[in-house]
Write an enzyme that holds these catalytic residues in place. Sequence first.
Site, PDB file in Angstrom:
ATOM      1  N   LYS A  11       0.835  -1.212   0.000  1.00 59.43           N
ATOM      2  CA  LYS A  11       0.000   0.000   0.000  1.00 59.43           C
ATOM      3  C   LYS A  11       0.867   1.258   0.000  1.00 59.43           C
ATOM      4  O   LYS A  11       1.498   1.584   1.009  1.00 59.43           O
ATOM      5  CB  LYS A  11      -0.908   0.045   1.234  1.00 59.43           C
ATOM      6  CG  LYS A  11      -1.964   1.148   1.080  1.00 59.43           C
ATOM      7  CD  LYS A  11      -2.628   1.528   2.363  1.00 59.43           C
ATOM      8  CE  LYS A  11      -1.971   2.680   3.056  1.00 59.43           C
ATOM      9  NZ  LYS A  11      -1.907   3.935   2.281  1.00 59.43           N
ATOM     10  N   GLU A  26      -1.695   7.345  -0.086  1.00 54.74           N
ATOM     11  CA  GLU A  26      -2.853   7.744  -0.899  1.00 54.74           C
ATOM     12  C   GLU A  26      -2.538   8.979  -1.755  1.00 54.74           C
ATOM     13  O   GLU A  26      -3.191   9.230  -2.763  1.00 54.74           O
ATOM     14  CB  GLU A  26      -4.085   8.006  -0.013  1.00 54.74           C
ATOM     15  CG  GLU A  26      -3.923   9.061   1.068  1.00 54.74           C
ATOM     16  CD  GLU A  26      -3.295   8.530   2.365  1.00 54.74           C
ATOM     17  OE1 GLU A  26      -2.527   7.551   2.307  1.00 54.74           O
ATOM     18  OE2 GLU A  26      -3.573   9.113   3.425  1.00 54.74           O
ATOM     19  N   GLY A  54       7.008   5.581   7.703  1.00 53.79           N
ATOM     20  CA  GLY A  54       6.124   6.740   7.807  1.00 53.79           C
ATOM     21  C   GLY A  54       6.388   7.494   9.095  1.00 53.79           C
ATOM     22  O   GLY A  54       7.468   7.362   9.691  1.00 53.79           O
ATOM     23  N   GLY A  55       5.412   8.241   9.536  1.00 50.10           N
ATOM     24  CA  GLY A  55       5.575   9.087  10.716  1.00 50.10           C
ATOM     25  C   GLY A  55       5.627   8.275  12.016  1.00 50.10           C
ATOM     26  O   GLY A  55       5.095   7.172  12.086  1.00 50.10           O
ATOM     27  N   THR A  62       2.118   7.512  13.518  1.00 49.80           N
ATOM     28  CA  THR A  62       1.437   6.417  12.799  1.00 49.80           C
ATOM     29  C   THR A  62       2.111   5.089  13.148  1.00 49.80           C
ATOM     30  O   THR A  62       1.425   4.077  13.361  1.00 49.80           O
ATOM     31  CB  THR A  62       1.514   6.625  11.264  1.00 49.80           C
ATOM     32  OG1 THR A  62       1.300   7.994  10.963  1.00 49.80           O
ATOM     33  CG2 THR A  62       0.512   5.774  10.549  1.00 49.80           C
ATOM     34  N   GLY A  63       3.425   5.099  13.231  1.00 51.00           N
ATOM     35  CA  GLY A  63       4.169   3.881  13.564  1.00 51.00           C
ATOM     36  C   GLY A  63       3.763   3.332  14.927  1.00 51.00           C
ATOM     37  O   GLY A  63       3.621   2.119  15.105  1.00 51.00           O
ATOM     38  N   GLU A  67      10.168   2.053  10.084  1.00 52.12           N
ATOM     39  CA  GLU A  67      11.134   3.094   9.698  1.00 52.12           C
ATOM     40  C   GLU A  67      10.417   4.416   9.872  1.00 52.12           C
ATOM     41  O   GLU A  67       9.546   4.761   9.071  1.00 52.12           O
ATOM     42  CB  GLU A  67      11.522   2.922   8.218  1.00 52.12           C
ATOM     43  CG  GLU A  67      12.178   1.615   7.882  1.00 52.12           C
ATOM     44  CD  GLU A  67      13.577   1.498   8.437  1.00 52.12           C
ATOM     45  OE1 GLU A  67      14.189   2.533   8.770  1.00 52.12           O
ATOM     46  OE2 GLU A  67      14.055   0.363   8.560  1.00 52.12           O
ATOM     47  N   CYS A  84      13.342  11.462   5.486  1.00 47.60           N
ATOM     48  CA  CYS A  84      13.355  11.079   6.906  1.00 47.60           C
ATOM     49  C   CYS A  84      14.704  11.396   7.550  1.00 47.60           C
ATOM     50  O   CYS A  84      14.756  11.746   8.727  1.00 47.60           O
ATOM     51  CB  CYS A  84      13.035   9.602   7.045  1.00 47.60           C
ATOM     52  SG  CYS A  84      14.081   8.593   6.005  1.00 47.60           S
ATOM     53  N   GLU A  99       9.932  16.797  14.160  1.00 49.18           N
ATOM     54  CA  GLU A  99      10.189  16.606  12.734  1.00 49.18           C
ATOM     55  C   GLU A  99       9.207  17.464  11.929  1.00 49.18           C
ATOM     56  O   GLU A  99       8.003  17.378  12.115  1.00 49.18           O
ATOM     57  CB  GLU A  99       9.985  15.135  12.353  1.00 49.18           C
ATOM     58  CG  GLU A  99      10.298  14.901  10.900  1.00 49.18           C
ATOM     59  CD  GLU A  99      10.027  13.482  10.441  1.00 49.18           C
ATOM     60  OE1 GLU A  99       8.928  12.979  10.683  1.00 49.18           O
ATOM     61  OE2 GLU A  99      10.920  12.893   9.835  1.00 49.18           O
TER      62      GLU A  99
HETATM   63  P1  NAD Z   1       2.253   8.752   7.472  1.00 43.85           P
HETATM   64  O1  NAD Z   1       2.697   8.097   8.705  1.00 43.85           O
HETATM   65  O2  NAD Z   1       1.131   9.730   7.546  1.00 43.85           O
HETATM   66  O3  NAD Z   1       1.784   7.697   6.376  1.00 43.85           O
HETATM   67  C1  NAD Z   1       2.634   6.674   5.911  1.00 43.85           C
HETATM   68  C2  NAD Z   1       1.794   5.554   5.319  1.00 43.85           C
HETATM   69  O4  NAD Z   1       1.020   4.949   6.347  1.00 43.85           O
HETATM   70  C3  NAD Z   1       0.790   6.000   4.256  1.00 43.85           C
HETATM   71  O5  NAD Z   1       0.714   5.002   3.259  1.00 43.85           O
HETATM   72  C4  NAD Z   1      -0.519   6.055   5.036  1.00 43.85           C
HETATM   73  O6  NAD Z   1      -1.669   5.903   4.246  1.00 43.85           O
HETATM   74  C5  NAD Z   1      -0.355   4.893   5.988  1.00 43.85           C
HETATM   75  N1  NAD Z   1      -1.142   4.958   7.213  1.00 43.85           N
HETATM   76  C6  NAD Z   1      -1.554   6.066   7.883  1.00 43.85           C
HETATM   77  N2  NAD Z   1      -2.253   5.704   8.986  1.00 43.85           N
HETATM   78  C7  NAD Z   1      -2.280   4.350   9.015  1.00 43.85           C
HETATM   79  C8  NAD Z   1      -2.854   3.378   9.898  1.00 43.85           C
HETATM   80  N3  NAD Z   1      -3.534   3.745  10.985  1.00 43.85           N
HETATM   81  N4  NAD Z   1      -2.672   2.084   9.623  1.00 43.85           N
HETATM   82  C9  NAD Z   1      -1.971   1.682   8.549  1.00 43.85           C
HETATM   83  N5  NAD Z   1      -1.426   2.547   7.661  1.00 43.85           N
HETATM   84  C10 NAD Z   1      -1.571   3.867   7.892  1.00 43.85           C
HETATM   85  O7  NAD Z   1       3.550   9.414   6.860  1.00 43.85           O
HETATM   86  P2  NAD Z   1       3.672  10.362   5.618  1.00 43.85           P
HETATM   87  O8  NAD Z   1       3.140  11.707   5.989  1.00 43.85           O
HETATM   88  O9  NAD Z   1       3.148   9.691   4.407  1.00 43.85           O
HETATM   89  O10 NAD Z   1       5.290  10.416   5.475  1.00 43.85           O
HETATM   90  C11 NAD Z   1       6.087  11.217   6.240  1.00 43.85           C
HETATM   91  C12 NAD Z   1       6.734  10.466   7.380  1.00 43.85           C
HETATM   92  O11 NAD Z   1       7.439   9.318   6.933  1.00 43.85           O
HETATM   93  C13 NAD Z   1       7.778  11.305   8.091  1.00 43.85           C
HETATM   94  O12 NAD Z   1       7.595  11.233   9.479  1.00 43.85           O
HETATM   95  C14 NAD Z   1       9.106  10.637   7.715  1.00 43.85           C
HETATM   96  O13 NAD Z   1      10.140  10.808   8.618  1.00 43.85           O
HETATM   97  C15 NAD Z   1       8.716   9.231   7.573  1.00 43.85           C
HETATM   98  N6  NAD Z   1       9.708   8.530   6.739  1.00 43.85           N
HETATM   99  C16 NAD Z   1      10.612   7.673   7.336  1.00 43.85           C
HETATM  100  C17 NAD Z   1      11.587   7.022   6.574  1.00 43.85           C
HETATM  101  C18 NAD Z   1      12.607   6.086   7.186  1.00 43.85           C
HETATM  102  O14 NAD Z   1      13.260   5.348   6.444  1.00 43.85           O
HETATM  103  N7  NAD Z   1      12.790   6.082   8.491  1.00 43.85           N
HETATM  104  C19 NAD Z   1      11.614   7.240   5.197  1.00 43.85           C
HETATM  105  C20 NAD Z   1      10.696   8.121   4.633  1.00 43.85           C
HETATM  106  C21 NAD Z   1       9.734   8.749   5.416  1.00 43.85           C
END
Ligand code: NAD
Length: 483
Positions: free
Chosen positions: A171, A174, A224-225, A228-229, A246, A280, A377
Site C-alpha cells: 500500500k 494515498e 512513515g511518521g 502512525t508507527g 522506519e 526522513c 520533525e
Molecule cells: P504517514 O505516517 O502519515 O503515512 C505513511 C503511510 O502509512 C501512508 O501510506 C498512510 O496511508 C499509511 N497509514 C496512515 N495511517 C495508518 C494506519 N492507521 N494504519 C496503517 N497505515 C496507515 O507518513 P507520511 O506523511 O506519508 O510520510 C512522512 C513520514 O514518513 C515522516 O515522518 C518521515 O520521517 C517518515 N519517513 C521515514 C523514513 C525512514 O526510512 N525512516 C523514510 C521516509 C519517510
Amino acid sequence: MDKQLFINGKMIKGEGNARILINPATGQELVTIYEATVEQVEMAIQAAKTAFSETDWKQDKEERAALLMKLAGKLEENLEELAKLETENTGKPIRESRLDIEDSAGCLKYYADLLRDQFSEMMEQWDGSASIVKNVPFGVTGLIVPWNFPLLLGIWKIAPALAAGNTVVFKPSELTPLSSIKLAELMGECGFPEGVFNLVLGDGKTAGETITASEDVQKISFTGGTDTGRLINEQCARSFKNVSLELGGKSPLIIFDDTDIDKAVEWAIFGAFFNQGEVCVASSRILVQEDIYSDFTEKLTEKTKKIKLGDPFSEETEMGPVISMDHLRKIESYVEKGKAEGAKLLTGGERTGKQGYYLTPVIFTDVTPDMEIVQEEIFGPFCVIQTFSSEEEAVEIANGTKYGLAAGILSKDVERAERVADQIDSGIIWINSYHTPFVNAPWGGFKQSGTGRELGPHGLAAYSQPKHLNTNAVMGELGWYKF
Ligand code: NAD
C-alpha cells in the site's frame, strides 16, 4: 487507466473512494484514483495467502531471483516514464526521480543476487543429532510506505520480501500511487505468479488498517511518521505480528571548525534541503562549532537563497514544491512557532511561484534545545542552526531529541569524527558526506525513529524467520521413566 489495483495477477478497478490527485507543482488536478474497498483489500490478502500456501514460490529461489532481475530490467526500460510519474505526483525534481528509479532497479538486482547466497546453518549437536537452521519466509507481508520516495521506499520492502519467499500486499501513500500502479503493470508483464504481489490503494484508515488488523498477514513493514508507527505497532501487537518500523527523524549534521567551510556549506544545504527536505534523514539540525559560526551561517544563508526553486520538470531545477497545500501550511505553522518561540529567521518561509506549493527554504538560528522547531520533525525545507564549543557538547546536543535516525559529521580529523560517531545514538552516520543510501548496508533508526533495518543482509533477514530442525537419524532409547 481506471484499473489501478493489482489483485491476484490482474489490474482491476477500485470500488471504494474516488480521490482526485493534485499536481503539487501546479495545484491542478492530475488524475482520479479509484481506491480499494475494505473487501478488495481483504481479497488482496486472501490472494497473497493462497499464493503463499498453494504455489512453490517460497521454495523456488531461482524463479524468485530471475523475476526480480526481470523486474529490474523493466524499471530500467521504463525509467523515463516512471521518473515522469514520480515527478508529476510528488513535485520532486526530475533528476532526483531518475535517481530513485535507478536505485530501485539496483535494489532489485542486489536482492536477486543476495537470495542466491542464502544458506541454511548446520550444527552437530552434543547428543549426536544434527540441527539445521533454515531461514523461512513469514507468509503474507503487508508493506506500507509514505509519499516522499514512493517507488524507492516501496522497492526497499518489496524486493527483500519477495526475495525471502513471502507474498506481498503493498500500500503506497494515498497521495502518491502513480508509480506503484505502473510498477504493478510491469510486474504483470514479468509474469510473477498470481497473488504473489498485490497492490491496494487507499488511506490509512481503510486500506492501511485492514492490512495491519488482518490475522492472515504475518509481517508488517511500515515507513512513515512516528505517531502512525506507534499506532500500527499497537495494532500489530494484538496478533503478535512481526513488525519493522522506519519512522521519523530530526537528524544532526555536526560541523567542526577544522572543516573546509565552502564544501561544508554545500553538504549542509544538500543534507537539509535535498528533496525539499522531505526526507526522513534530512539534516534538519545543523550543529556548528562556535568559532566558525558567523562565517558558516553567512555563507549558508547566501547559498541557500540561490537554490533554484521551480518547475520540477526543468533539468535546472534544484528544489520543487512540497507535497500538498496541507503540508505547506504545516511547515508555515512551524515558521510562525519558531518566531513566537524567539528564534531568529535568517531566510525563507515565503510562498513563491504563481501556482503550486512552493516555499523558500527556511533557516532558523538563535534556538534553544527545548523549542518545538528543534525537537519536532517538520519534514520540509526547514532547518535550525545550533552551536557547540566542544566534542562533548556536540554529542549532547546531537543526542538531545527523541529521534535517532541519522547523523553527519564534517571534519578533517577522521579519528575524532569516528570517536564522536561512536557516541551518537543513530542508526546511520555519514562522515564527510550525507544522504547516500548504500543498498548493501543497513538503514534504520534508534530510539523513536523505529525498529528493525532495511537494506543489506539485515533487510533480507527482516523478511524471514529462523526454523530449527533437529534430526536423529535413528531413534534412541530415552530411559527417563521407570515404567
Ligand atoms: P504517514 O505516517 O502519515 O503515512 C505513511 C503511510 O502509512 C501512508 O501510506 C498512510 O496511508 C499509511 N497509514 C496512515 N495511517 C495508518 C494506519 N492507521 N494504519 C496503517 N497505515 C496507515 O507518513 P507520511 O506523511 O506519508 O510520510 C512522512 C513520514 O514518513 C515522516 O515522518 C518521515 O520521517 C517518515 N519517513 C521515514 C523514513 C525512514 O526510512 N525512516 C523514510 C521516509 C519517510
